[in-house]
Design an enzyme around this catalytic site. Structure first.
Site, PDB file in Angstrom:
ATOM      1  N   GLN A 131       0.852  -1.193   0.000  1.00 14.94           N
ATOM      2  CA  GLN A 131       0.000   0.000   0.000  1.00 14.94           C
ATOM      3  C   GLN A 131       0.887   1.243   0.000  1.00 14.94           C
ATOM      4  OE1 GLN A 131      -1.529   0.684   3.816  1.00 14.94           O
ATOM      5  NE2 GLN A 131      -2.877   2.357   3.233  1.00 14.94           N
ATOM      6  N   SER A 134       1.493   6.689   2.361  1.00 13.03           N
ATOM      7  CA  SER A 134       2.213   7.721   3.114  1.00 13.03           C
ATOM      8  C   SER A 134       3.385   8.293   2.336  1.00 13.03           C
ATOM      9  CB  SER A 134       2.749   7.139   4.419  1.00 13.03           C
ATOM     10  OG  SER A 134       1.696   6.617   5.183  1.00 13.03           O
ATOM     11  N   GLU A 249      -8.970  -1.089   6.421  1.00 12.62           N
ATOM     12  CA  GLU A 249      -7.880  -1.189   7.380  1.00 12.62           C
ATOM     13  C   GLU A 249      -8.447  -1.321   8.792  1.00 12.62           C
ATOM     14  OE1 GLU A 249      -5.167   2.204   7.492  1.00 12.62           O
ATOM     15  OE2 GLU A 249      -3.620   0.770   8.057  1.00 12.62           O
TER      16      GLU A 249
HETATM   17  C1  LIG Z   1       5.591   0.047  11.050  1.00 13.05           C
HETATM   18  C2  LIG Z   1       4.902   0.961  10.108  1.00 13.05           C
HETATM   19  C3  LIG Z   1       4.401   0.466   8.915  1.00 13.05           C
HETATM   20  C4  LIG Z   1       3.779   1.314   8.017  1.00 13.05           C
HETATM   21  N1  LIG Z   1       3.327   0.800   6.834  1.00 13.05           N
HETATM   22  C5  LIG Z   1       2.783   1.637   5.910  1.00 13.05           C
HETATM   23  C6  LIG Z   1       2.393   1.156   4.640  1.00 13.05           C
HETATM   24  O1  LIG Z   1       2.508  -0.037   4.356  1.00 13.05           O
HETATM   25  N2  LIG Z   1       1.904   2.006   3.732  1.00 13.05           N
HETATM   26  C7  LIG Z   1       1.733   3.334   4.029  1.00 13.05           C
HETATM   27  O2  LIG Z   1       1.252   4.059   3.176  1.00 13.05           O
HETATM   28  N3  LIG Z   1       2.105   3.833   5.229  1.00 13.05           N
HETATM   29  C8  LIG Z   1       2.630   3.010   6.169  1.00 13.05           C
HETATM   30  N4  LIG Z   1       3.019   3.511   7.392  1.00 13.05           N
HETATM   31  C9  LIG Z   1       2.908   4.936   7.622  1.00 13.05           C
HETATM   32  C10 LIG Z   1       1.834   5.321   8.629  1.00 13.05           C
HETATM   33  O3  LIG Z   1       0.563   5.252   8.031  1.00 13.05           O
HETATM   34  C11 LIG Z   1       2.181   6.734   9.093  1.00 13.05           C
HETATM   35  O4  LIG Z   1       3.391   6.683   9.796  1.00 13.05           O
HETATM   36  C12 LIG Z   1       1.130   7.307   9.984  1.00 13.05           C
HETATM   37  O5  LIG Z   1      -0.065   7.543   9.258  1.00 13.05           O
HETATM   38  C13 LIG Z   1       1.605   8.613  10.653  1.00 13.05           C
HETATM   39  O6  LIG Z   1       2.061   9.497   9.700  1.00 13.05           O
HETATM   40  P1  LIG Z   1       3.491  10.221   9.849  1.00 13.05           P
HETATM   41  O7  LIG Z   1       4.467   9.165  10.147  1.00 13.05           O
HETATM   42  O8  LIG Z   1       3.673  11.075   8.687  1.00 13.05           O
HETATM   43  O9  LIG Z   1       3.362  11.094  11.158  1.00 13.05           O
HETATM   44  P2  LIG Z   1       2.661  12.530  11.237  1.00 13.05           P
HETATM   45  O10 LIG Z   1       1.355  12.474  10.536  1.00 13.05           O
HETATM   46  O11 LIG Z   1       3.612  13.587  10.842  1.00 13.05           O
HETATM   47  O12 LIG Z   1       2.387  12.604  12.776  1.00 13.05           O
HETATM   48  C14 LIG Z   1       3.345  13.031  13.745  1.00 13.05           C
HETATM   49  C15 LIG Z   1       2.650  13.194  15.074  1.00 13.05           C
HETATM   50  O13 LIG Z   1       1.646  14.231  14.949  1.00 13.05           O
HETATM   51  C16 LIG Z   1       0.391  13.749  15.311  1.00 13.05           C
HETATM   52  N5  LIG Z   1      -0.654  14.353  14.480  1.00 13.05           N
HETATM   53  C17 LIG Z   1      -0.687  14.470  13.128  1.00 13.05           C
HETATM   54  N6  LIG Z   1      -1.834  15.036  12.723  1.00 13.05           N
HETATM   55  C18 LIG Z   1      -2.559  15.282  13.859  1.00 13.05           C
HETATM   56  C19 LIG Z   1      -3.852  15.847  14.108  1.00 13.05           C
HETATM   57  N7  LIG Z   1      -4.655  16.254  13.124  1.00 13.05           N
HETATM   58  N8  LIG Z   1      -4.258  15.917  15.395  1.00 13.05           N
HETATM   59  C20 LIG Z   1      -3.470  15.504  16.403  1.00 13.05           C
HETATM   60  N9  LIG Z   1      -2.255  14.965  16.233  1.00 13.05           N
HETATM   61  C21 LIG Z   1      -1.807  14.858  14.966  1.00 13.05           C
HETATM   62  C22 LIG Z   1       0.470  12.241  15.084  1.00 13.05           C
HETATM   63  O14 LIG Z   1      -0.483  11.563  15.872  1.00 13.05           O
HETATM   64  C23 LIG Z   1       1.890  11.939  15.489  1.00 13.05           C
HETATM   65  O15 LIG Z   1       1.942  11.766  16.884  1.00 13.05           O
HETATM   66  C24 LIG Z   1       3.634   2.683   8.308  1.00 13.05           C
HETATM   67  C25 LIG Z   1       4.125   3.174   9.516  1.00 13.05           C
HETATM   68  C26 LIG Z   1       4.752   2.334  10.409  1.00 13.05           C
HETATM   69  C27 LIG Z   1       5.261   2.887  11.693  1.00 13.05           C
END
Ligand SMILES: Cc1cc2nc3c(=O)[nH]c(=O)nc-3n(C[C@H](O)[C@H](O)[C@H](O)COP(=O)(O)OP(=O)(O)OC[C@H]3O[C@@H](n4cnc5c(N)ncnc54)[C@H](O)[C@@H]3O)c2cc1C
Ligand SMILES: Cc1cc2nc3c(=O)[nH]c(=O)nc-3n(C[C@H](O)[C@H](O)[C@H](O)COP(=O)(O)OP(=O)(O)OC[C@H]3O[C@@H](n4cnc5c(N)ncnc54)[C@H](O)[C@@H]3O)c2cc1C
Lengths: 410, 368
Positions: A131, A134, A249
């Site tokens: 998928q 991100s 999901e």
């Molecule tokens: C082990 C693992 C596997 C993954 N696998 C996939 C995959 O297969 N495909 C894929 O597409 N993605 C994948 N991801 C990505 C995952 O979906 C994202 O890491 C997740 O959605 C968080 O996005 P970010 O890392 O950009 O953090 P950010 O969105 O930048 O968030 C940083 C912090 O800010 C907080 N935050 C952000 N927006 C808000 C809001 N509106 N209100 C309050 N707090 C907020 C978050 O909760 C977090 O604590 C994976 C992640 C991990 C850790």
């Protein structure tokens, strides 16, 4: 109220149990299968073999249409199968995304001949899917993605970068959401495709995770061509299609990761505190009781959800609570178990550490559960807004053209 | 699997909710809060007439035969409105004790009266500070006369009979039925004035043994069953607290927006919701265990109790918090829930007692 199986369910449960008993070892006392464990070629093969066996025996894709190898069974049978499989140690971690998210999206949007081509091989584990959602610009804020797709004849040309893509390095195909129009508000300029991960111009770089393994990746796209026939949903409709994926999901039945309460109880019986097994200690007992009550609460919440589903209701955002509760519980149980071990809790050598080092391993892997697939904060927002009806956050990005939305240094 | 209440019971729930929203208004609760009346007597009579008190009492003993699931449904609705009635004491404790340990004659003599509301029951276990324990039972019976001190006894001043835990001549614990007219009773000031609490000074009161089951195990059996029913009251109270906080968060503006648009408030409400849903699901399992008289009942009860106590405590305190200054006033109803949450959370023994019991039961189960 009753937990009794109907005759049909009981018969199915017996079949499932028979199949599992003949083909997999019981979990109790066995080494935990670590979900984020690095997957070497042998582990990949074990997953594939198991999936093929499961599909051939008719236990994969239970609720799917028959023409794709499913059984068109009621969701209850899926739950029954999952309940039975919970007791066995089976290879996992390669097909959850493909079968739980990619295929349901395909079935909702792909053309019949595409479904005939892709669904069965996915179900048998012959082809792995990932998928590609991100991006560095945002995971929670998925619609902030910047990867561009530009139309060129019958193709779209993709340039940009995805990140955190689980299993991309092991995948044959992927689903991807990209920006086709940066001049309209962010949610309106997206389109959705599936693509061959071996396409020219794709470069996959595994990311070294804090847990030490390499299971997610950066994926770079340089002039990658995707035929327009592989578009899922209309041009500019990518957000709507993504929602289909994300709804699934939420539904994908997450295995309760280990260590869970039973593992902590077992540990507390063997580890000593003040000359007595830790389980005699009041503080330890109190924590065990709290986590047990949470685990049971989730189990019976799932039963309530299944009952509603069997009456034809669609599960809603209420289901966000399972992941929210489980993720922190895992992290807290891991940390608490280590505290009971004293200084030796540091040791991860599997031949010396308690309980196959599952507490140590969970300490390092559990932070990901609170982030991936909707972070704790995003899940709380969803519950507050969609279940409790709180107003959505005041937003600065919604009605502006995407290319005028503020961005940060990171 | 069918893990939900039947349509008939959902209808009962809707009727009860409608009835109580009209007949058990905050004004009614506040009459007990302000100590104008020890309990809502009119409401109690109406509940009796509708068959609620005897919901789970078998029809042969004058009950309505709605079963335990029916009683659970009603308990949730009564918890939702902080009902100032001796329902738990009469229906979950006294009636259950008689069903568990009474002779056929005792059941025939007392259950119909409890069911019709003409006799209010109490359950006298505690003898002062401390959680339930066989070691804490010092009250004694000799020659059919009971001597000892019991406090606090919920609804003890308004009760006509009480089931009293005491030791017989051989020192064995048993349950005794005591008719309370003439027993020295004192009204206690408590955290939750919407429920009556008494101190009994029993000085040779006539006591009739409930002989069919004796020992601490019968006391624990009664506590276990009551814990499930009370969990439904706690769930009802937690749900009402969450609804109150939610409504206020939508109406109250600060900094030019509803306070419900601040994540600090949203996440608080989400946490209340999560705790409530877990508690509700555990209570449902308890309802099943009660109605099926399942072997899992003790563990189901401890789990429901731990979960419900946590959920109601969280919801009632964060409801006050969400209200800001106004939540700290006597006039606004937040404190009714906060008080009741503590009353229910202590009634059958506090959280540490039930957590410990839960782990005892887990250990026994895992050893089996
Ligand atoms: C082990 C693992 C596997 C993954 N696998 C996939 C995959 O297969 N495909 C894929 O597409 N993605 C994948 N991801 C990505 C995952 O979906 C994202 O890491 C997740 O959605 C968080 O996005 P970010 O890392 O950009 O953090 P950010 O969105 O930048 O968030 C940083 C912090 O800010 C907080 N935050 C952000 N927006 C808000 C809001 N509106 N209100 C309050 N707090 C907020 C978050 O909760 C977090 O604590 C994976 C992640 C991990 C850790
Ligand atoms: C015992 C007591 C004594 C007091 N004495 C005095 C006094 O002597 N003089 C005086 O002037 N005042 C006094 N106050 C008032 C006190 O300062 C206010 O109650 C307090 O500032 C909260 O304001 P509020 O009651 O209007 O609640 P609100 O401001 O309406 O808050 C309601 C809820 O919303 C939350 N909230 C509000 N804004 C935000 C935000 N931006 N982000 C996140 N959450 C938010 C609050 O934390 C609270 O949970 C007293 C209050 C009490 C309880």
């Amino acid at each position: 109220m009753d937990f009794n199986d109907t005759p049909e369910e009981a018969a199915f449960r017996a079949e499932a149990r028979e199949f599992l008993a003949a083909n997999a070892p019981l979990k109790s006392g066995s080494r935990p299968v670590l979900r984020l464990g690095g997957m070497d070629a042998a582990a990949v093969q074990r997953c594939k073999d198991w999936q093929a066996k499961k599909a051939d025996a008719g236990f994969a894709g239970l609720t799917w249409p028959k023409r794709f190898g499913g059984k068109e069974a009621s969701p209850i049978l899926q739950v029954i199968y999952n309940q039975e499989e919970e007791d066995y140690s089976v290879p996992r971690g390669l097909f959850e995304i493909g079968l739980g998210m990619c295929m349901p999206t395909m079935m909702a949007y792909a053309k019949p001949e595409q479904l005939d081509r892709y669904v069965r091989p996915a179900l048998r584990g012959e082809e792995v899917w990932c998928q590609l959602f991100s991006e560095p610009a945002g995971g929670s804020d998925l619609a902030a993605l910047r990867t561009r797709a530009e139309r060129d004849g019958d193709d779209w040309v993709i340039n940009g970068q995805k990140i955190w893509t689980s299993g991309a390095h092991l995948s044959d195909f992927g689903i991807i959401v990209v920006r086709t129009d940066p001049n309209v508000p962010k949610h309106e300029g997206l389109s959705f495709f599936f693509l061959d991960m071996k396409s020219p111009g794709i470069e996959i770089r595994p990311i070294h995770q804090m847990s030490g393994t390499r299971h997610f990746n950066e994926v770079f796209f340089t002039d990658v061509r995707i035929p327009d026939t592989q578009r899922l949903g209309g041009v500019g409709q990518g957000w709507k299609v993504s929602i289909t994926t994300l709804m699934n999901e939420r539904l994908a039945v997450g295995e309760v990761a280990r260590p869970d309460v039973d593992d902590l109880v077992a540990l507390s019986r063997s580890v000593m505190v003040d000359g007595e097994p830790a389980i005699r200690n009041g503080a330890v007992r109190e924590r065990i009781a709290e986590w047990y009550a949470r685990s049971q609460g989730l189990k019976f919440t799932r039963f309530r959800m299944m009952t509603a589903m069997s009456k034809g209701e669609t599960p809603g955002p209420e289901n966000s609570i399972a992941k929210l509760v489980n993720a922190s519980k895992l992290q807290d149980i891991a940390s608490f178990g280590l505290d009971l071990m004293g200084n030796a809790g540091l040791v991860v050598d599997e031949d010396m550490a308690e309980a196959y080092a599952m507490f140590q391993s969970a300490l390092l892997s559990s932070p990901s559960s609170r982030i991936a697939g909707g972070s704790d904060e995003i899940l709380r927002n969803i519950i507050a807004e969609r279940v409790l009806g709180m107003p959505s956050d005041i937003r600065v990005d919604k009605n502006k053209p995407f290319n005028q939305v503020p961005t940060g240094a990171r | 699997m069918n893990f939900d209440f039947s349509d008939d019971l959902k209808q009962l729930r809707d009727q009860a909710r409608r009835f109580l929203s009209e007949q058990c208004t905050p004004e009614v609760v506040r009459r007990s809060l302000d100590e104008q009346e020890p309990y809502a007597a009119d409401l109690w009579r109406a509940m009796a007439d509708m068959g609620w008190i005897g919901a789970a009492i078998p029809e042969e003993y004058g009950g309505a035969g709605l079963g335990y699931e029916g009683l659970c449904v009603l308990a949730e609705e009564l918890g939702r409105v902080v009902a100032p009635v001796p329902f738990a004491s009469t229906a979950y404790l006294a009636a259950e004790a008689i069903l568990a340990a009474g002779t056929e004659a005792q059941k025939r003599a007392w259950l119909p009266k409890l069911a019709e509301g003409s006799v209010i029951g109490g359950f006298a276990l505690a003898e002062g500070t401390g959680n339930p324990s066989p070691n804490a039972i010092r009250a004694r019976v000799s020659g059919g006369r009971l001597t000892g001190t019991k406090w606090p006894v919920a609804d003890g001043n308004i009760a006509d009979i009480a089931i009293v835990a005491a030791r017989d001549e051989s020192g064995e614990i048993a349950l005794y039925l005591v008719q309370l007219a003439g027993v020295a009773r004192r009204e206690l000031k408590t955290l939750d004035p919407t429920r009556d609490q008494a101190r009994f000074d029993l000085d040779g009161a006539a006591a009739e043994k409930l002989p069919q089951a004796v020992g601490w195990s019968v006391v624990q059996r009664v506590l276990d069953r009551a814990a499930i029913l009370m969990a439904f009251e706690q769930v009802g109270g937690a749900d009402a607290s969450l609804q109150m906080a939610r409504n206020y968060a939508l109406e109250r503006f600060a900094f030019g927006r509803p306070i419900g648009s601040f994540q600090a408030i949203k996440h608080k409400l989400a946490d209340m919701y999560v705790a409530l849903e877990l508690a509700r699901s555990n209570a449902y399992y308890g309802a099943w265990a009660l109605s099926a008289d399942a072997a899992e009942l003790p563990l189901a009860a401890a789990t429901a109790r731990v979960s419900a106590t946590e959920a109601f405590h969280l919801a009632s305190k964060e409801n006050i918090q969400t209200h800001g200054g106004i939540g700290f006033t006597w006039a606004v109803d937040c404190h009714l829930f906060y008080r009741r949450s503590k009353q229910l959370g202590l009634a059958l023994g506090g959280a540490p007692f039930w957590k410990n019991r839960l782990v005892d039961l887990l250990e026994t189960r895992n050893a089996a």
